[in-house]
Design an enzyme around this catalytic site. Sequence first.
Site, mmCIF file in Angstrom:
data_model
loop_
_atom_site.group_PDB
_atom_site.id
_atom_site.type_symbol
_atom_site.label_atom_id
_atom_site.label_comp_id
_atom_site.label_asym_id
_atom_site.label_seq_id
_atom_site.Cartn_x
_atom_site.Cartn_y
_atom_site.Cartn_z
ATOM 1 N N GLY A 21 1.066 -1.328 -0.346
ATOM 2 C CA GLY A 21 -0.195 -0.225 -0.089
ATOM 3 C C GLY A 21 1.395 1.295 0.028
ATOM 4 O O GLY A 21 1.930 1.308 -0.365
ATOM 5 N N TYR A 76 1.611 2.728 2.452
ATOM 6 C CA TYR A 76 2.224 2.791 3.339
ATOM 7 C C TYR A 76 3.929 2.180 3.232
ATOM 8 O O TYR A 76 5.192 2.030 3.109
ATOM 9 C CB TYR A 76 2.206 1.602 4.215
ATOM 10 C CG TYR A 76 1.131 0.993 3.941
ATOM 11 C CD1 TYR A 76 2.441 -0.322 4.757
ATOM 12 C CD2 TYR A 76 -0.031 0.569 3.853
ATOM 13 C CE1 TYR A 76 1.502 -1.598 4.461
ATOM 14 C CE2 TYR A 76 -0.669 -0.745 2.776
ATOM 15 C CZ TYR A 76 0.503 -1.711 3.430
ATOM 16 O OH TYR A 76 -0.336 -2.914 2.654
ATOM 17 N N ASP A 124 -9.219 6.243 8.348
ATOM 18 C CA ASP A 124 -9.087 5.161 6.922
ATOM 19 C C ASP A 124 -10.109 4.416 7.521
ATOM 20 O O ASP A 124 -9.582 2.959 6.334
ATOM 21 C CB ASP A 124 -7.726 4.865 6.376
ATOM 22 C CG ASP A 124 -7.795 5.354 5.838
ATOM 23 O OD1 ASP A 124 -6.390 4.593 4.777
ATOM 24 O OD2 ASP A 124 -7.962 4.941 4.682
HETATM 25 C C1 LIG Z 1 -3.544 -13.263 2.158
HETATM 26 O O1 LIG Z 1 -3.346 -13.925 3.251
HETATM 27 C C2 LIG Z 1 -2.449 -12.168 3.740
HETATM 28 C C3 LIG Z 1 -3.178 -12.209 5.235
HETATM 29 C C4 LIG Z 1 -2.360 -11.650 6.156
HETATM 30 C C5 LIG Z 1 -2.699 -9.973 5.426
HETATM 31 C C6 LIG Z 1 -2.360 -9.113 6.087
HETATM 32 O O2 LIG Z 1 -1.833 -9.171 7.009
HETATM 33 C C7 LIG Z 1 -2.242 -7.662 4.754
HETATM 34 C C8 LIG Z 1 -1.721 -6.326 5.751
HETATM 35 N N1 LIG Z 1 -1.703 -6.191 7.063
HETATM 36 C C9 LIG Z 1 -1.213 -5.017 8.042
HETATM 37 C C10 LIG Z 1 -1.524 -3.692 7.439
HETATM 38 C C11 LIG Z 1 -1.079 -2.736 7.978
HETATM 39 O O3 LIG Z 1 -0.921 -2.447 7.298
HETATM 40 C C12 LIG Z 1 -1.674 -0.939 6.295
HETATM 41 C C13 LIG Z 1 -1.473 -3.203 9.676
HETATM 42 C C14 LIG Z 1 -0.663 -1.585 10.792
HETATM 43 O O4 LIG Z 1 -0.185 -0.817 10.384
HETATM 44 O O5 LIG Z 1 -2.361 -1.732 11.393
HETATM 45 C C15 LIG Z 1 -1.657 -4.314 10.243
HETATM 46 C C16 LIG Z 1 -1.420 -5.089 9.271
HETATM 47 CL CL1 LIG Z 1 -1.174 -7.240 9.749
HETATM 48 C C17 LIG Z 1 -2.149 -9.815 4.106
HETATM 49 C C18 LIG Z 1 -2.732 -11.459 2.951
#
Ligand SMILES: COc1ccc(C(=O)/C=C\Nc2cc(OC)c(C(=O)O)cc2Cl)cc1
Length: 292
Positions: A24, A26, A156
């Site tokens: 993303g 980020y 968001d």
């Molecule tokens: C297919 O299997 C999958 C299992 C887990 C994921 C996954 O976790 C993706 C993003 N995760 C996160 C993003 C965050 O921000 C953008 C934050 C935060 O900053 O709070 C925390 C997390 Cl965990 C993706 C695919």
Amino acid sequence: SISESREGYTQLNQYKLKDEIGKGSYGIVKLAYNEEDDSHYAMKILSKKRLIRKAGFLGRPPPSRDGRRPPPNNPIERVYKEIAILKKLDHPNVVRLVEVVDDPEEDNLYLAFELVEKGDINPMDNPFSEDLAWSYFRDVVMGIEYLHYQKIIHRDMKPSNLLLGDDGHIKIADFGVSNEFTGTDVYLTNTAGTPHFMAPESLSEIKENFRGKALDIWAMGITLYFFLMGHCPFEDHNILALHNKILKDQVVFLEKPVISENVKDLILKMLDKNPENRITLPEIKEHPWVTK
Ligand SMILES: COc1ccc(C(=O)/C=C\Nc2cc(OC)c(C(=O)O)cc2Cl)cc1
């Protein structure tokens, strides 16, 4: 310490970083295997240089008019603020930050989160059934209620920031643009978040202050509509036309997919363009569709 292991994985202390599972504005998220507890985590990787570059000259905060401490605009400070917020959160419907690996010598900052196995939900052109939307929405309500209780505005809220666990429950993620407040609510002036989910009061020219909690309620309304219809109620590829639709257009429910009058009633109350009239979280919890 960082090293390349035999199979080409990056080894970060006890974590073996594997495939990229999220991406993303980020940065990226990688699947991470923790050798110490033989379990997997989601490792969010932020580049300090990239954060500073992204802020660019915009990194200078505008002079705050009424002496309030402006939210840290220094992007690195913002991340440490986000980490401080995340560390104090503990709720089944909010992602859990487990560990931060921040080597001052290193450009990357690593945030280890508990793995929410199925990743982000995205009903894009593939709407959820009303029952599934009901289940997910209830988790979102509990998660946002907890955040507002902890004096945090998420700012968001959208399906791609909602992660689905193997247990079928939702966890709210991404506090990159969240605001912490003191007192009962916060008065904001900046626009933040994702355009399709921005509330009208944060877009109107008259830059009066607007209440933070009502912004999350609006975005929850857009999110619920998205769950059920597979797209947002206000869409335009031109950002100014999109803003105008958010400010002016009424919400339209097409014939298909068929949804109940109750959920339409709830969505319309969450998408009330006047934040003073907009339904509040306690009222949402009492709404017939939520309590059915
Ligand atoms: C297919 O299997 C999958 C299992 C887990 C994921 C996954 O976790 C993706 C993003 N995760 C996160 C993003 C965050 O921000 C953008 C934050 C935060 O900053 O709070 C925390 C997390 Cl965990 C993706 C695919």
